[in-house]
Design a protein around this motif. Structure first.
Motif, short mmCIF file in Angstrom:
data_model
loop_
_atom_site.label_atom_id
_atom_site.label_comp_id
_atom_site.label_asym_id
_atom_site.label_seq_id
_atom_site.Cartn_x
_atom_site.Cartn_y
_atom_site.Cartn_z
N MET A 1 7.48 -53.36 86.32
CA MET A 1 7.74 -54.77 86.56
C MET A 1 7.54 -55.60 85.31
N SER A 2 6.89 -55.01 84.30
CA SER A 2 6.63 -55.79 83.11
C SER A 2 7.86 -56.08 82.30
N ASP A 3 8.98 -55.41 82.57
CA ASP A 3 10.20 -55.63 81.80
C ASP A 3 11.13 -56.62 82.48
N GLN A 4 10.65 -57.33 83.45
CA GLN A 4 11.54 -58.20 84.22
C GLN A 4 12.19 -59.23 83.33
N ASN A 5 11.43 -59.80 82.40
CA ASN A 5 12.00 -60.83 81.56
C ASN A 5 13.12 -60.30 80.69
N GLY A 167 13.40 -46.99 70.20
CA GLY A 167 14.54 -47.87 69.96
C GLY A 167 15.13 -48.41 71.25
N TYR A 168 15.12 -47.59 72.30
CA TYR A 168 15.61 -48.05 73.60
C TYR A 168 14.78 -49.23 74.11
N PHE A 169 13.46 -49.11 73.99
CA PHE A 169 12.59 -50.18 74.48
C PHE A 169 12.58 -51.39 73.54
N VAL A 170 12.79 -51.16 72.26
CA VAL A 170 12.95 -52.30 71.33
C VAL A 170 14.16 -53.12 71.74
N VAL A 175 11.71 -56.61 71.34
CA VAL A 175 10.44 -56.58 70.61
C VAL A 175 10.59 -57.34 69.29
N PRO A 176 9.63 -58.20 68.94
CA PRO A 176 9.70 -58.94 67.67
C PRO A 176 9.81 -57.99 66.48
N TRP A 177 10.55 -58.41 65.46
CA TRP A 177 10.81 -57.52 64.33
C TRP A 177 9.53 -57.19 63.57
N ARG A 178 8.57 -58.13 63.56
CA ARG A 178 7.32 -57.85 62.85
C ARG A 178 6.57 -56.68 63.51
N VAL A 179 6.55 -56.70 64.85
CA VAL A 179 5.90 -55.60 65.58
C VAL A 179 6.63 -54.29 65.32
N SER A 180 7.96 -54.33 65.37
CA SER A 180 8.75 -53.12 65.13
C SER A 180 8.52 -52.58 63.72
N ALA A 181 8.49 -53.48 62.72
CA ALA A 181 8.28 -53.05 61.33
C ALA A 181 6.90 -52.42 61.16
N LEU A 182 5.88 -53.01 61.80
CA LEU A 182 4.53 -52.45 61.70
C LEU A 182 4.47 -51.05 62.31
N LEU A 183 5.10 -50.87 63.47
CA LEU A 183 5.08 -49.57 64.12
C LEU A 183 5.86 -48.53 63.32
N ALA A 231 5.45 -52.42 76.09
CA ALA A 231 4.87 -53.69 76.53
C ALA A 231 5.52 -54.88 75.86
N GLY A 232 6.58 -54.66 75.09
CA GLY A 232 7.24 -55.77 74.41
C GLY A 232 6.39 -56.40 73.32
N GLY A 233 5.45 -55.62 72.78
CA GLY A 233 4.55 -56.13 71.77
C GLY A 233 3.30 -56.76 72.33
N ALA A 234 3.25 -57.01 73.63
CA ALA A 234 2.09 -57.66 74.27
C ALA A 234 1.10 -56.59 74.73
N TRP A 235 0.61 -55.80 73.79
CA TRP A 235 -0.26 -54.68 74.13
C TRP A 235 -1.63 -55.14 74.62
N ARG A 236 -2.02 -56.37 74.30
CA ARG A 236 -3.33 -56.85 74.75
C ARG A 236 -3.35 -57.13 76.25
N SER A 237 -2.21 -57.21 76.87
CA SER A 237 -2.13 -57.48 78.30
C SER A 237 -2.52 -56.23 79.09
N GLY A 238 -3.57 -56.37 79.93
CA GLY A 238 -3.97 -55.25 80.76
C GLY A 238 -2.88 -54.83 81.73
N ALA A 239 -2.13 -55.81 82.27
CA ALA A 239 -1.05 -55.49 83.20
C ALA A 239 0.04 -54.68 82.51
#
Length: 479
Positions: A1-5, A167-170, A175-183, A231-239
């Motif tokens: 459900m976290s990918d609804q947006n 890449g599929y989930f990006v 996912v923001p490019w900064r997060v993708s570049a870091l990963l 998680a779309g870069g929102a890894w701090r979210s427990g949900a």
């Protein structure tokens, strides 16, 4: 459900569509109410008989009830509880929807979109298949370039496949490019470590112990990095972390089903062609295998995303079947270890197998927690979960004692330190989970505390795996 947006082009997960006028921010006193409605909606969405449109209608009805009750003088929390009671038992609601719309249960298993807006699912499938072909090409090239040196293929196979899944989930999560570049930078660093460290050859199909540990721990790091993308870069979210745990469990189920069907088809093909004198082996090894393996992973991930409500209903059944069986297995292992003589005589391979069993128990625990209704009161299955964790702790304590005893007698080696570290990480995880579960079944804690602990502890495994990959080679002279 976290990918609804990500699926609705930026439309909010809950509440009203973008086309309506922007409403002012919720007052502080209504924040808790919105969180409660958020949890309620998530619970309803997991009933596969209820479509998204039905959930929207039910939420509107719930909000109307809450509004009427607050207007009559009730506080938000009291109004929410009363409104939910008036909505009725959700299991009964699910069964009623199943009777009214039984065709929906079958439509979820096929690729027929229920609404015009679902046509984008075909586009998503096209993206997944393109990425699967790309991963297959990379794996095929790697296979051709490493003929006679299978160790290089084993070392780099994960780097050839997982980036395409990421890449599929990006693409899907934006996912923001900064997060993708870091990963990408972190993944590249691990690829350089695994390939450039001067590992010594050894007994593990040509790999030494430190190289073997690096090869086996790298996928753990990369999979948890994939969780950041999921998680779309929102890894701090427990949900979001719990969504990733749920995704991992459901993906394993789909991969098992795909593997069983694939083995059946391949076996029939081999048998049929052998009867007419055709050797299917070279075609299978050179072409089907490089494309089928990444293809199964990517298609399985897409199926989880597209049909998650179908498999998600299997999760409670699986956990309830395997939890008591696992408890019996752990108790048997514990008894055998205690009566089998001095702990120094315990075979090294047995200790490694015990670690694998404890990891399996951890997966079972995490998946059962992810599949549980957080609003339900403690029940008999929660006591069984506590018994499972207690049995795992007992086995872990014996394994830890055996490892410390062997280290004291024979000295430190890379594999002993790696196994010791994993056992300590598991011990902390399971011990605190047992403490929280005890409080929950006794009515002193909410289930949310258990779920929060599981998701908050996940990065510890990535940290420990990273330590093994990066530092064990230099520390143990790459042997």
């Amino acid at each position: 459900m976290s990918d609804q947006n990500a699926n609705d082009g930026g439309q909010p997960r809950f509440g009203r569509p973008r086309s309506e006028p922007t409403e002012p921010a919720e007052p502080a006193e209504h924040v808790v109410l919105e969180e409660q409605i958020d949890l309620w909606r998530g619970y309803v969405q997991r009933r596969r008989a209820i479509s998204a449109a039905d959930v929207d209608e039910m939420e509107d009805h719930l909000r109307g009830q809450v509004s009427d009750l607050t207007a009559s003088g009730l506080e938000d929390e009291e109004a929410f509880l009363v409104a939910v009671k008036r909505m009725g038992n959700l299991d009964e609601v699910s069964r009623e929807f199943a009777r009214e719309h039984s065709d929906r249960l079958w439509k979820q298993l096929v690729l027929v979109p229920e609404e015009p807006g679902d046509g984008g699912r075909w586009r998503e499938l096209a993206v997944v298949l393109a990425l699967a072909v790309g991963a297959g090409i990379v794996l095929k090239v790697l296979l051709a370039a490493t003929v006679g040196n299978e160790l290089v293929l084993v070392r780099n196979g994960v780097f050839a496949v997982l980036p395409f899944l990421a890449g599929y989930f990006v693409w899907k999560r934006h996912v923001p490019w900064r997060v993708s570049a870091l990963l990408v930078a972190i993944t590249t660093a691990f690829a350089l470590v695994v390939n450039l460290y001067p590992f010594e050859p050894g007994e593990f199909d040509g790999a030494g112990m430190t190289e073997f540990l690096a090869i086996t721990h790298t996928p753990v790091v990369l999979w948890l990095l994939l969780g950041v993308v999921y998680a779309g870069g929102a890894w701090r979210s427990g949900a979001r972390r719990m969504d990733f745990v749920r995704f991992t469990g459901e993906l394993i189920i789909y991969l098992a089903l795909i593997a069983l069907g694939g083995m059946l088809l391949i076996g029939l093909t081999f048998g049929t062609l052998s009867l007419v004198g055709v050797d299917f082996g070279p075609v299978f090894a050179d072409w089907l295998l490089p494309f089928c393996l990444p293809g199964a992973l990517l298609v399985g991930a897409w199926l989880v995303e597209a049909k998650k409500n179908v498999v998600e209903n299997i999760a409670p059944v699986l956990t309830r079947v395997f939890t008591p069986l696992t408890i019996v297995m752990l108790v048997a292992i514990f008894v055998v270890l205690l009566v089998n003589g001095p702990l120094t005589d315990v075979d090294r391979d047995l200790l490694i197998l015990m670690d694998a069993i404890l990891v399996l128990v951890l997966f079972l625990l995490l998946y059962s927690i992810s599949a549980r209704d957080p609003l339900a009161p403690p029940g008999i299955f929660d006591w069984m979960q506590l018994a499972l964790v207690g049995a795992a702790l007992a086995v872990d304590a014996v394994a830890l004692t055996a490892m410390l005893t062997r280290i004291a007698e024979f000295g430190f080696t890379a594999n002993k330190v790696a196994a010791l570290g994993l056992n300590l990480v598991l011990l902390v995880h399971l011990a605190w989970a047992a403490w929280l579960a005890t409080g929950f079944v006794r009515g002193r804690r909410s289930f949310g505390a258990i779920e929060h602990w599981q998701t908050q502890y996940l990065p510890v495994y990535a940290i420990w795996a990273s330590i093994v990959v990066i530092t064990f080679g230099p520390i143990f002279a790459f042997a």
